[in-house]
Write a protein that holds these residues in place. Sequence first.
Motif, mmCIF file in Angstrom:
data_model
loop_
_atom_site.group_PDB
_atom_site.id
_atom_site.type_symbol
_atom_site.label_atom_id
_atom_site.label_comp_id
_atom_site.label_asym_id
_atom_site.label_seq_id
_atom_site.Cartn_x
_atom_site.Cartn_y
_atom_site.Cartn_z
ATOM 1 N N ASN A 13 0.316 12.886 -8.084
ATOM 2 C CA ASN A 13 -0.161 11.648 -8.712
ATOM 3 C C ASN A 13 0.510 10.392 -8.144
ATOM 4 O O ASN A 13 0.268 9.288 -8.633
ATOM 5 C CB ASN A 13 0.067 11.709 -10.228
ATOM 6 N N TRP A 14 1.344 10.590 -7.124
ATOM 7 C CA TRP A 14 2.013 9.432 -6.529
ATOM 8 C C TRP A 14 1.021 8.604 -5.733
ATOM 9 O O TRP A 14 0.250 9.116 -4.924
ATOM 10 C CB TRP A 14 3.140 9.899 -5.614
ATOM 11 N N ASN A 15 1.053 7.305 -5.959
ATOM 12 C CA ASN A 15 0.157 6.361 -5.294
ATOM 13 C C ASN A 15 0.969 5.568 -4.275
ATOM 14 O O ASN A 15 1.743 4.682 -4.646
ATOM 15 C CB ASN A 15 -0.491 5.438 -6.327
ATOM 16 N N ALA A 16 0.813 5.898 -3.000
ATOM 17 C CA ALA A 16 1.612 5.267 -1.948
ATOM 18 C C ALA A 16 1.426 3.759 -1.896
ATOM 19 O O ALA A 16 2.340 3.030 -1.484
ATOM 20 C CB ALA A 16 1.261 5.883 -0.594
ATOM 21 N N SER A 17 0.273 3.264 -2.325
ATOM 22 C CA SER A 17 0.016 1.828 -2.247
ATOM 23 C C SER A 17 0.882 1.030 -3.220
ATOM 24 O O SER A 17 1.009 -0.189 -3.087
ATOM 25 C CB SER A 17 -1.463 1.536 -2.515
ATOM 26 N N GLY B 279 -1.208 1.098 -11.756
ATOM 27 C CA GLY B 279 -1.561 2.198 -10.858
ATOM 28 C C GLY B 279 -0.462 3.200 -10.586
ATOM 29 O O GLY B 279 -0.605 4.052 -9.709
ATOM 30 N N ILE B 280 0.663 3.123 -11.318
ATOM 31 C CA ILE B 280 1.729 4.128 -11.188
ATOM 32 C C ILE B 280 1.522 5.187 -12.261
ATOM 33 O O ILE B 280 1.349 4.849 -13.444
ATOM 34 C CB ILE B 280 3.117 3.469 -11.320
ATOM 35 N N HIS B 281 1.518 6.444 -11.868
ATOM 36 C CA HIS B 281 1.189 7.530 -12.797
ATOM 37 C C HIS B 281 2.297 8.579 -12.881
ATOM 38 O O HIS B 281 3.036 8.797 -11.916
ATOM 39 C CB HIS B 281 -0.114 8.218 -12.378
ATOM 40 N N PHE B 282 2.389 9.214 -14.042
ATOM 41 C CA PHE B 282 3.285 10.347 -14.221
ATOM 42 C C PHE B 282 2.709 11.585 -13.541
ATOM 43 O O PHE B 282 1.487 11.766 -13.451
ATOM 44 C CB PHE B 282 3.473 10.662 -15.710
ATOM 45 N N SER B 283 3.614 12.443 -13.090
ATOM 46 C CA SER B 283 3.213 13.726 -12.505
ATOM 47 C C SER B 283 2.662 14.655 -13.586
ATOM 48 O O SER B 283 2.792 14.375 -14.785
ATOM 49 C CB SER B 283 4.429 14.378 -11.838
#
Length: 596
Positions: A269-273, A129-133
């Motif tokens: 695209n940052w996923n705080a979780s 669930g970590i994504h590039f900008s």
Amino acid sequence: MRSTRTIAATVLSVALALAVAACGSSSGGSSTAGTGANLISTGGFQSPTTESLTGGKRGGVLQVLDETEFEHLDPGIAYYSLDYQVVLATQRALYAHKPNSTEPTPDVASGSPEVSAGNKTVTVHLKEGIHFSPPVNREVTSQDVAYAIERGANPNVANPYFQSYFEAIEGAPKAEGGPIKGIETPNAHTLVFHLTEPKGQLVADALVLALTAAVPKEYAEQFDKHKPSDYANYQVATGPYMIKNDAAGKVLGNGYVPGKSVTLVRNPNWNASTDFRPAYLNEIDIKIGGTKAVIGRQVLEGTTLVENEPLAQSIVKLAAESYKSQLSISPGGGSHYIAIDNKVGPFSSIDLRKALWAALDRAALDRARGGELVTDVATHFIYPTIPGFTQAGGLPGPKLDYNEHPEGDAAIAEKYIKLAGYTSGKYTGGKTLQVVGSSSPPAKEDAEIVNQTLKNLGFKTRFNLVDSSAMYAKYCGVPAEAIDVCPNVGWAADFGDPQAVLDVPFNGKNIMSTGNNNWGLVNNPEINRAMDAAELLAGTQARAAAWAAIDRKLVAQAVAIPFDWDKAPSIESSNVAGVGDLWDTGEWDYSYTSLK
């Protein structure tokens, strides 16, 4: 601790009680976890050990005033504390430090590294669930982390620590940026490092470095073919922030104007979780230029402002006397020393190196940085908060005549000059020394003291002061420039292990043609062999003892002249709730700082 199977990072326990007044008396000297960490007192001051990591107000624009230009914003080469503030807000490595700890926390990794019983295999599992900008906009995979580490061996990237920490990976010593045999990606969320030597603990510890921040090969490879790579000008982010870019991903001329500004905006695209950082701010605007004394007053008297560089001595004094609540002091902020060319020129003589050490008024050098409030006079290289500090000599340091008089001793200096063959007690050789220091206070004042000391000893000098980033990138970090003395170099450990203090700047195998951090070209075969043996040791105590012995050898050879152990100060405006990084010279952490 990161894992019982990896090196235990130093855990700091900092007591907080009044022990300083204004710029006066020294802080208490005590030790925790065997490291000799000084106890920093508040007296109205802040510290990374007391600043809250939670409860910040969301939103707003933080303004940062920096005198100095960045050196490298590419995560594959960034190795300068100022650069780290941007790189670690925009990029996520496999592991990271929370601001108040030197203990790494899984970041892109989902848990602690798994080091095999034989210490020759390291396995890391990645979060999903970590994504590039933008413009890449896809999930990070293990292949992206593998490419990021592999590009560290690309001469177009010229990473300064790849060989120091990753050479044990199978195929790494001969790698040039392509696939490395010993980095395996069995699936999209697993990395396996196969080593040729039992250095699993060292490799595991090094996974906290920015080199492990994912880079998408299909996007970055075109930039990495340029010499030098210009990926920094088009980089994508994985962190909560990104450098402002255009639709094609170009940050140069958009979010980054060299010598003028850097603008960080939120990564959509940052996923705080998936992240432990709160990332309160909407934007961070960094302005480059000005003078530290003026910048310091603007920050203390203004709003929404911070300064993220070493402070002018006058500003440290002003803040301590009149703006205590806006001053943060961090223990274990790193160290400063004078690099001298051990390879060629006058200082290839050990006796002349000892003479300069003996002559220097290291106490005056520290006073120029703000005195006892923010410094201790250094007597060796492993600094407080790092394992091995006490074993290497603690605050007093090794008992050698050229080391025992912090205020300088002309008679001892004269003795060593005579031992070097100059019977008058002054240097009478024909060499004119090339001395390059930083033009920025307080480094400027330190450089001037060093230059005058050299002249007092009989040396002729060609003395130049330049921007600190240029000092490293164009002069002191380029052996071909043949700089004899670099009076303003500094070091902060990459992680909480003594090898991270001593290996890169003093191991002969780490001398590089560019981006060199062995500024004194130290290449002592006996010390090199001792470092090779110490790399293989496991366990905090064994490693601390071995590297402390190496520290004592470095002092005995006078390979460089340590003068300052930092208790790093930072300042903020009254409406800023800053959080400093204990592990990185106390500078403000953009991902935790907020506005009140």
